[in-house]
Design a protein around this motif. Sequence first.
Motif, PDB file in Angstrom:
ATOM      1  N   VAL A 381      21.445 -16.161 -66.387  1.00 14.02           N
ATOM      2  CA  VAL A 381      22.602 -16.198 -67.286  1.00 14.02           C
ATOM      3  C   VAL A 381      23.816 -16.876 -66.662  1.00 14.02           C
ATOM      4  CG1 VAL A 381      21.820 -14.130 -68.491  1.00 14.02           C
ATOM      5  CG2 VAL A 381      23.395 -13.890 -66.571  1.00 14.02           C
ATOM      6  N   ARG A 382      23.886 -16.946 -65.324  1.00 13.19           N
ATOM      7  CA  ARG A 382      25.011 -17.605 -64.657  1.00 13.19           C
ATOM      8  C   ARG A 382      24.487 -18.506 -63.540  1.00 13.19           C
ATOM      9  NH1 ARG A 382      27.375 -16.410 -68.473  1.00 13.19           N
ATOM     10  NH2 ARG A 382      29.396 -15.364 -68.711  1.00 13.19           N
ATOM     11  N   GLY A 383      23.667 -19.456 -63.922  1.00 10.75           N
ATOM     12  CA  GLY A 383      23.036 -20.341 -62.952  1.00 10.75           C
ATOM     13  C   GLY A 383      24.015 -21.142 -62.135  1.00 10.75           C
ATOM     14  N   ARG A 384      25.205 -21.440 -62.707  1.00  9.77           N
ATOM     15  CA  ARG A 384      26.181 -22.263 -61.985  1.00  9.77           C
ATOM     16  C   ARG A 384      26.700 -21.596 -60.721  1.00  9.77           C
ATOM     17  NH1 ARG A 384      31.205 -20.249 -63.014  1.00  9.77           N
ATOM     18  NH2 ARG A 384      31.453 -18.874 -64.821  1.00  9.77           N
ATOM     19  N   LEU A 385      26.501 -20.274 -60.598  1.00  5.46           N
ATOM     20  CA  LEU A 385      26.955 -19.556 -59.410  1.00  5.46           C
ATOM     21  C   LEU A 385      25.973 -19.679 -58.250  1.00  5.46           C
ATOM     22  CD1 LEU A 385      28.213 -16.249 -61.077  1.00  5.46           C
ATOM     23  CD2 LEU A 385      29.598 -18.213 -60.352  1.00  5.46           C
ATOM     24  N   PHE A 386      24.823 -20.269 -58.496  1.00  7.29           N
ATOM     25  CA  PHE A 386      23.768 -20.311 -57.489  1.00  7.29           C
ATOM     26  C   PHE A 386      23.324 -21.738 -57.252  1.00  7.29           C
ATOM     27  CE2 PHE A 386      23.640 -16.283 -59.711  1.00  7.29           C
ATOM     28  CZ  PHE A 386      23.541 -15.350 -58.696  1.00  7.29           C
ATOM     29  N   THR A 387      22.753 -21.982 -56.088  1.00  7.43           N
ATOM     30  CA  THR A 387      22.218 -23.306 -55.778  1.00  7.43           C
ATOM     31  C   THR A 387      20.912 -23.523 -56.550  1.00  7.43           C
ATOM     32  OG1 THR A 387      20.883 -22.524 -53.916  1.00  7.43           O
ATOM     33  CG2 THR A 387      23.183 -23.122 -53.465  1.00  7.43           C
ATOM     34  N   GLU A 388      20.455 -24.753 -56.533  1.00  7.77           N
ATOM     35  CA  GLU A 388      19.197 -25.073 -57.217  1.00  7.77           C
ATOM     36  C   GLU A 388      18.042 -24.289 -56.611  1.00  7.77           C
ATOM     37  OE1 GLU A 388      16.554 -26.598 -59.881  1.00  7.77           O
ATOM     38  OE2 GLU A 388      18.745 -26.780 -59.911  1.00  7.77           O
ATOM     39  N   ALA A 389      18.024 -24.184 -55.276  1.00  7.25           N
ATOM     40  CA  ALA A 389      16.956 -23.429 -54.614  1.00  7.25           C
ATOM     41  C   ALA A 389      17.010 -21.957 -55.002  1.00  7.25           C
ATOM     42  CB  ALA A 389      17.072 -23.578 -53.098  1.00  7.25           C
ATOM     43  N   GLU A 390      18.221 -21.398 -55.109  1.00  7.99           N
ATOM     44  CA  GLU A 390      18.359 -19.996 -55.503  1.00  7.99           C
ATOM     45  C   GLU A 390      17.914 -19.784 -56.939  1.00  7.99           C
ATOM     46  OE1 GLU A 390      22.023 -18.366 -52.722  1.00  7.99           O
ATOM     47  OE2 GLU A 390      22.490 -19.447 -54.571  1.00  7.99           O
ATOM     48  N   ARG A 391      18.211 -20.736 -57.804  1.00  4.39           N
ATOM     49  CA  ARG A 391      17.767 -20.595 -59.197  1.00  4.39           C
ATOM     50  C   ARG A 391      16.250 -20.617 -59.291  1.00  4.39           C
ATOM     51  NH1 ARG A 391      22.522 -23.794 -60.164  1.00  4.39           N
ATOM     52  NH2 ARG A 391      21.363 -25.759 -60.165  1.00  4.39           N
ATOM     53  N   GLU A 392      15.606 -21.425 -58.461  1.00  2.00           N
ATOM     54  CA  GLU A 392      14.144 -21.450 -58.449  1.00  2.00           C
ATOM     55  C   GLU A 392      13.586 -20.128 -57.904  1.00  2.00           C
ATOM     56  OE1 GLU A 392      11.961 -23.694 -59.646  1.00  2.00           O
ATOM     57  OE2 GLU A 392      13.764 -24.591 -60.529  1.00  2.00           O
ATOM     58  N   ILE A 405       8.390  -5.072 -55.837  1.00  3.35           N
ATOM     59  CA  ILE A 405       8.494  -5.697 -54.519  1.00  3.35           C
ATOM     60  C   ILE A 405       9.971  -6.018 -54.301  1.00  3.35           C
ATOM     61  CG2 ILE A 405       7.767  -7.614 -53.051  1.00  3.35           C
ATOM     62  CD1 ILE A 405       5.201  -7.772 -54.660  1.00  3.35           C
ATOM     63  N   SER A 406      10.685  -5.059 -53.701  1.00  3.00           N
ATOM     64  CA  SER A 406      12.130  -5.198 -53.518  1.00  3.00           C
ATOM     65  C   SER A 406      12.483  -6.407 -52.676  1.00  3.00           C
ATOM     66  CB  SER A 406      12.696  -3.939 -52.853  1.00  3.00           C
ATOM     67  OG  SER A 406      12.364  -2.780 -53.579  1.00  3.00           O
ATOM     68  N   GLU A 407      11.563  -6.801 -51.784  1.00  3.03           N
ATOM     69  CA  GLU A 407      11.847  -7.906 -50.863  1.00  3.03           C
ATOM     70  C   GLU A 407      12.097  -9.230 -51.586  1.00  3.03           C
ATOM     71  OE1 GLU A 407       9.322  -4.952 -48.522  1.00  3.03           O
ATOM     72  OE2 GLU A 407       9.476  -5.704 -50.569  1.00  3.03           O
ATOM     73  N   GLY A 408      11.818  -9.303 -52.888  1.00  5.55           N
ATOM     74  CA  GLY A 408      12.084 -10.524 -53.634  1.00  5.55           C
ATOM     75  C   GLY A 408      13.554 -10.903 -53.648  1.00  5.55           C
ATOM     76  N   ALA A 409      14.413  -9.936 -53.374  1.00  2.84           N
ATOM     77  CA  ALA A 409      15.855 -10.220 -53.360  1.00  2.84           C
ATOM     78  C   ALA A 409      16.388 -10.532 -51.969  1.00  2.84           C
ATOM     79  CB  ALA A 409      16.619  -9.021 -53.941  1.00  2.84           C
ATOM     80  N   ILE A 410      15.527 -10.512 -50.963  1.00  2.00           N
ATOM     81  CA  ILE A 410      15.989 -10.699 -49.577  1.00  2.00           C
ATOM     82  C   ILE A 410      16.662 -12.055 -49.351  1.00  2.00           C
ATOM     83  CG2 ILE A 410      15.146 -11.087 -47.225  1.00  2.00           C
ATOM     84  CD1 ILE A 410      13.393  -8.674 -47.517  1.00  2.00           C
ATOM     85  N   PRO A 411      16.138 -13.181 -49.872  1.00  2.00           N
ATOM     86  CA  PRO A 411      16.814 -14.456 -49.608  1.00  2.00           C
ATOM     87  C   PRO A 411      18.281 -14.449 -50.052  1.00  2.00           C
ATOM     88  CG  PRO A 411      14.625 -14.842 -50.499  1.00  2.00           C
ATOM     89  CD  PRO A 411      14.873 -13.377 -50.617  1.00  2.00           C
TER      90      PRO A 411
END
Length: 504
Positions: A381-392, A405-411
């Motif tokens: 919903v707010r992709g502009r706040l994140f880099t392209e790699a983060e959006r992927e 799998i909580s670790e999905g948020a680690i990056p």
Amino acid sequence: MKFVAVSSCPTGIAHTYMAAEALEQAGRAAGHEVVVETQGAAGSQPLDPAVIAAADGVIYAADLEVQNRERFAGKPFVDVGVKKAVHDAPGVLAAAIAAVEAAPAPSSGAAPAPVAAAPATRTVGVGTRIRQYLMTGVSYMLPFVAAGGILIALGFMLSSVAWAENGAIEVTAVPAETLWTAFQWTNLEHWAVLLFQTGALAFGFLVPALSAYIAYAIADRPGIAPGFVGGAIAGLVGAGFLGGIATGFIAGFVALWLARRAVPKGFRGIMPVVVIPLVTTLVVGIATFLVVGPPMKAINDGLSSWLNGLTGGALVPLGIILGLMMCFDLGGPVNKVAYVFATTGLANAAGDAAATEARVMAAVMAAGMVPPLAIALATSVRGRLFTEAERESGKSAWLLGASFISEGAIPFAAADPLRMLPSFMIGGAVTGGLTMAVGSGLVAPHGGIWVTPLISVPLLFLLALAAGTVVSALAVVIAKNIGRSPQEDVLDETESVAALAGSR
């Protein structure tokens, strides 16, 4: 330079492989070669001895005791936790380079030291070492928890179909010998009993496995047998997983002490297979039955009584605390304390989704799903706040979150911990408290939304999960906007347009 590395984490799933990838990428970026051996849940593929021999240094990115550490003897090394490698791989690599440069050069014409000369010593504190021992036990215990818990849950679910009423009572009342004396392939009742009995036996190894592999981490193989026996005795006397932790440490340190004794040459061969297991098992048995067992049973009974005494609104604060713990370090020690607290309590739930222990498990799992789902929602919903790699990465977080799998948020947490972790914790607290408030219970220790049929009051469980996810995603968006200039948004939009034009 050339480096070899070993990565491992308590569960052997996410952190293990994320650390390996981060170290390899950091090596390529700095112009060095890094080859990683992952000692994860799926086992490990040992490094080629030739690769080890050619390496300038070693990186240990491990929360568990590294297996076969003696292979790397004589080489400069750095020893960090697995999360350090995930969060700051370039820094870990820089420390390894410094260790190599600081190591004394071999004398002229001297042959290189053999790879397996002597074990490398660890320069870690007592507290860190004890945590590693404990996490090793937890790592080996979790497969028993997952397999046994889910099979038990499936057995009860099938029993509710096989018996129209009181299915849970019926499946526990059918004797196990029915399976090998009168099993009928088309009988749902017999299949329910088969699933339940198999799961119950697997779950029965929970405390012995925890104890055995704590002892294994301390004393290697000589600690396994007395550790298993100590854990079994802890279960027999009712000392629970706390007793299993105590017997694991007792078995490990007694076996280690015996293994280090100087004995006549003729006795060395029988020490690890006869003397050490025999003496250690005897000591552990005496200690558990007469010394450790009674007070641990009292503590375990007190904890169970306290949990069972919590009803209604009294459970909500517990759910909030567990939600905060699950989101505090995303698979780290605090997260694991909450998870092990929930899973070990399932043995007392006896398949009853209305039991307090089952409600604890539901709150823990729901809260653990929040961080990756919140990130997935925020990047959508707010992709502009994140880099392209983060959006992927946010796209894959949908599946990781749904699968618990909580670790999905680690990056995201690694890149911006001061903003991300509090945002996750807020959502986790909301979900944990709401899950307790609506009375959802779960008798399976894992699975995410894929075990929804095993959850009592499933609709309200999903609503509690959705509420926490939305709150956490909103907190992420607000936190990401703090200190952000309008020029950054313009720049992001310009980059997006340029990227789109380039793809066309």
